[in-house]
Design a protein around this motif. Sequence first.
Motif, PDB file in Angstrom:
ATOM      1  N   UNK A  90     -24.942  -0.937   0.895  1.00 56.40           N
ATOM      2  CA  UNK A  90     -23.655  -0.266   0.782  1.00 56.40           C
ATOM      3  C   UNK A  90     -23.322   0.318   2.146  1.00 56.40           C
ATOM      4  N   UNK A  91     -22.233  -0.107   2.765  1.00 56.95           N
ATOM      5  CA  UNK A  91     -21.903   0.440   4.089  1.00 56.95           C
ATOM      6  C   UNK A  91     -21.564   1.913   3.980  1.00 56.95           C
ATOM      7  N   UNK A  92     -21.918   2.704   4.985  1.00 57.81           N
ATOM      8  CA  UNK A  92     -21.578   4.128   4.934  1.00 57.81           C
ATOM      9  C   UNK A  92     -20.076   4.314   4.937  1.00 57.81           C
ATOM     10  N   UNK A  93     -19.630   5.346   4.241  1.00 58.31           N
ATOM     11  CA  UNK A  93     -18.193   5.629   4.183  1.00 58.31           C
ATOM     12  C   UNK A  93     -17.674   5.960   5.578  1.00 58.31           C
ATOM     13  N   UNK A 125      -5.144   9.790  -0.153  1.00 59.19           N
ATOM     14  CA  UNK A 125      -5.748   8.653  -0.841  1.00 59.19           C
ATOM     15  C   UNK A 125      -4.730   7.515  -0.831  1.00 59.19           C
ATOM     16  N   UNK A 126      -5.120   6.378  -1.413  1.00 57.97           N
ATOM     17  CA  UNK A 126      -4.274   5.196  -1.284  1.00 57.97           C
ATOM     18  C   UNK A 126      -4.177   4.447  -2.610  1.00 57.97           C
ATOM     19  N   UNK A 127      -2.957   3.969  -2.884  1.00 61.44           N
ATOM     20  CA  UNK A 127      -2.697   3.173  -4.079  1.00 61.44           C
ATOM     21  C   UNK A 127      -2.121   1.829  -3.642  1.00 61.44           C
ATOM     22  N   UNK A 128      -2.758   0.754  -4.064  1.00 58.41           N
ATOM     23  CA  UNK A 128      -2.255  -0.582  -3.763  1.00 58.41           C
ATOM     24  C   UNK A 128      -1.631  -1.147  -5.029  1.00 58.41           C
ATOM     25  N   UNK A 129      -0.391  -1.603  -4.921  1.00 59.70           N
ATOM     26  CA  UNK A 129       0.297  -2.196  -6.067  1.00 59.70           C
ATOM     27  C   UNK A 129       0.580  -3.662  -5.767  1.00 59.70           C
ATOM     28  N   UNK A 174      -6.799   1.832  -6.833  1.00 58.63           N
ATOM     29  CA  UNK A 174      -6.887   3.123  -6.148  1.00 58.63           C
ATOM     30  C   UNK A 174      -8.079   3.132  -5.193  1.00 58.63           C
ATOM     31  N   UNK A 175      -7.901   3.753  -4.040  1.00 59.91           N
ATOM     32  CA  UNK A 175      -8.971   3.861  -3.038  1.00 59.91           C
ATOM     33  C   UNK A 175      -8.884   5.218  -2.357  1.00 59.91           C
ATOM     34  N   UNK A 176     -10.050   5.829  -2.105  1.00 58.20           N
ATOM     35  CA  UNK A 176     -10.079   7.117  -1.421  1.00 58.20           C
ATOM     36  C   UNK A 176     -10.093   6.957   0.096  1.00 58.20           C
ATOM     37  N   UNK A 177     -10.480   5.777   0.551  1.00 59.55           N
ATOM     38  CA  UNK A 177     -10.584   5.529   1.986  1.00 59.55           C
ATOM     39  C   UNK A 177      -9.584   4.456   2.404  1.00 59.55           C
ATOM     40  N   UNK A 178      -9.003   4.634   3.588  1.00 61.36           N
ATOM     41  CA  UNK A 178      -7.977   3.706   4.055  1.00 61.36           C
ATOM     42  C   UNK A 178      -8.544   2.310   4.301  1.00 61.36           C
ATOM     43  N   UNK A 204       0.830  -1.198   0.000  1.00 64.47           N
ATOM     44  CA  UNK A 204       0.000   0.000   0.000  1.00 64.47           C
ATOM     45  C   UNK A 204       0.870   1.256   0.000  1.00 64.47           C
ATOM     46  N   UNK A 205       0.458   2.265  -0.811  1.00 66.11           N
ATOM     47  CA  UNK A 205       1.200   3.531  -0.889  1.00 66.11           C
ATOM     48  C   UNK A 205       0.221   4.691  -0.691  1.00 66.11           C
ATOM     49  N   UNK A 206       0.278   5.394   0.437  1.00 63.87           N
ATOM     50  CA  UNK A 206      -0.561   6.594   0.587  1.00 63.87           C
ATOM     51  C   UNK A 206      -0.013   7.737  -0.269  1.00 63.87           C
ATOM     52  N   UNK A 207      -0.923   8.608  -0.734  1.00 61.31           N
ATOM     53  CA  UNK A 207      -0.503   9.776  -1.499  1.00 61.31           C
ATOM     54  C   UNK A 207      -1.557  10.870  -1.323  1.00 61.31           C
TER      55      UNK A 207
END
Length: 761
Positions: free
Chosen positions: A549-552, A82-86, A101-105, A70-73
């Motif tokens: 859909x669970x709340x953010x 936000x977060x990028x998983x490679x 890509x994900x906006x939430x951890x 995981x790479x936060x940016x």
Amino acid sequence: MIGLESPVTTVLGDSKKSGKLTANLHLHTVGDLLRHFPRRYLETGKLTDVDDLEVGQMLTVIGEIESSKEHPYTDRRTGRTAYRLESVLRTGGPRLRMTFFAKKHHVSQWRLRQLPAGQRGLFLGKAETFNGQWKLTNPRMVLFGPGDADGSGGPGGPAGVGEADDIAAVEAIADLYPIYPLTKGIESWDFQRAITFARSVVDDLPELIPEAVRRELGLLDIVRAYDLIHAPDDRAQVHDAQRYFRFEEALVTQLVLGRRRRAVRDLGAVARDGGDGALLRTFDERLPFTLTDGQRSIGADLEADLARSHPMNRLLQGEVGSGKTLVALRAMLRVVDSGGQAALLAPTEVLAQQHHRAITALMGDLAAGGMLGGAPEGTGVELLTGSLTKAQRTAPMSRLASGESGIVIGTHALLEDKVQFADLGLVVVDEQHRFGVEQRAALTDKAAGTPPHVLVMTATPIPRTVAMTVFGDLETSTLTELPSGRAPIQTSVVNLLDHPGWMTRVWERVREEVAKGHQAYVVCPRISGDELEQGERDQVDLDEDGDLVPPAVEEAPRPLAAVEDGVVALAQGPLSGLRLAALHGRMPADEKDATMRAFAAGDIDVLVSTTVIEVGVDVANATIMVLLDADRFGVSQLHQLRGRVGRGGLPGLCLLVSAVDAESPARERLDAVASTTDGFALSRVDLEQRREGDVLGSSQAGRRSGLRHLQVLRDETTIVEARAAAEALLEADPALLGTPLLAQAVDSLEADTRGDFIEKS
């Protein structure tokens, strides 16, 4: 021998996994397993030769995760983390780098847990290059668990099944791979193998649809339908299989509805032909305006319904201010002319009081029958609400029990056992989605001997109302004329996620309207802290599979706007100097009434309120509404709320304030409301988002549909076909003796508590 009633363990093998299917998905038997259909199909095509890739090529490959990190940016657009998983994927050829890509951890962490080293799966995406490496961005995937290099199996499959077998299995399913709704601990791969095994050993499949019906409509037989729903070669086969099962469900449901309708008709009702018509005739003569064509036409339909010897069950829908209440009142007066009584059930005290004031004002001395100064052809009009004391209720309850009063308007207080009627002939339910089945039943049960006629009204058809209309349980009347004296309402979404500074401008607009001599509403989803208005709940969102859909999870959670805190904060902050007041359902009835009267008189500039002002509240000078945390409300509710402004010929403004993500279902809902003021178009949006509810049952929230395969909007044609087939079957064979398996399915559904809806509504 394995059959439909055999335990699911007999085809899954693993008792631990079988336990998860039973506990979490309620799949107890092999029949339950076979009835657990794919939610979608993945177009696999042929596996791609990764040694010969081209940029832009759609790639379908089986591989194994080598590593994930995981790479936060910082998102340049929002300035938020936000977060990028490679993940690196081994494919037998060149390694592929996959990026998610994900906006939430919490979303990124979930993906990281999903793709550990050693995880195998089928991955689909567009081949790209970056820094000399092949990559896939947010690929779709089917995970089937890591397998040992020696082919001895692993968590994803039984012993002896290795990657070569997985590849062979993927190739064997041709171009489509079924994706099932599953639970944690059950892999798609395992589930599909169990389904395949069950299909191969179970032969005795019950055919519910009569052969003549299948032949007429070109439907598959049951065996072919099961084969194609679980293992199709192409989309056409999927469509044919889905059509079979959707029709099957529609037919059983329609047969239940058809038998219930016949049973209700057999009960009969007292025909209300209007007697000498003196009360209604005098009322019409005194009206200071002319009825619209729609009001006259629907009034005639209601008179015809009331004169029949079986109960009316009609939906009256029309936009806010289109004159529904007047149409309902004329029907109530006709019942009183016929010697009966009528009850109007309203969802809130504020609305009940407003209805009572409006109706008694329209009727004048006709509402004072039996009293000094009352018209000789008049009748008593009572108000019964929960806040009345025992002493205050005694006289009106006595007049209703004796028949002296012909009309009562009230809230849930009407449902109490102590409230009795001499001859209840008509029940009018305003905004019927605010009442559960049991509540309406409690009122209709008060009619002596035979059921009363029922009229339900709504300004925006809500999901189950639309569903029951399509399913044929309600006759429908629609007032189509534009409301008189209504000015256009501009609705805008105020996106605080990207523009937190816009809130300042919102309060400036409120001050500007007040400076012009107008008034404003500020609506909050809470009374105080986390306390909801009575009978309210937050809107829930469903994904494309019908799951919640669970709340953010907000990185810095904030409390939702609440009336009691908000009115103080606004008075001391952005709206200081203005005359503010609070309104919510927990306040004493006299205080609520006094507040509404003061607002209507112009003595209050800004009313900070919960949804108690949703329906019926009519203040012509109110021109602006601010809905805080607007994502907490549903489409129907948002449309109803904004109908409180623009009522006096002055243009209205409705600001939907929210901090939800632009791609969320909640934002789609807000954008839909902002894009149109057509309540009937919005009812379809509402139905798409909330589904049908429990069509045969007491669930009213939407949420999960009681229907397994049908969706009302998508399958309207199928439902109509099934209704015609059901009517023909019942006409020829009311007891369905010639189709015992179908009769058994109908009896089973009819015996379910969900079937109570038909009797109780």
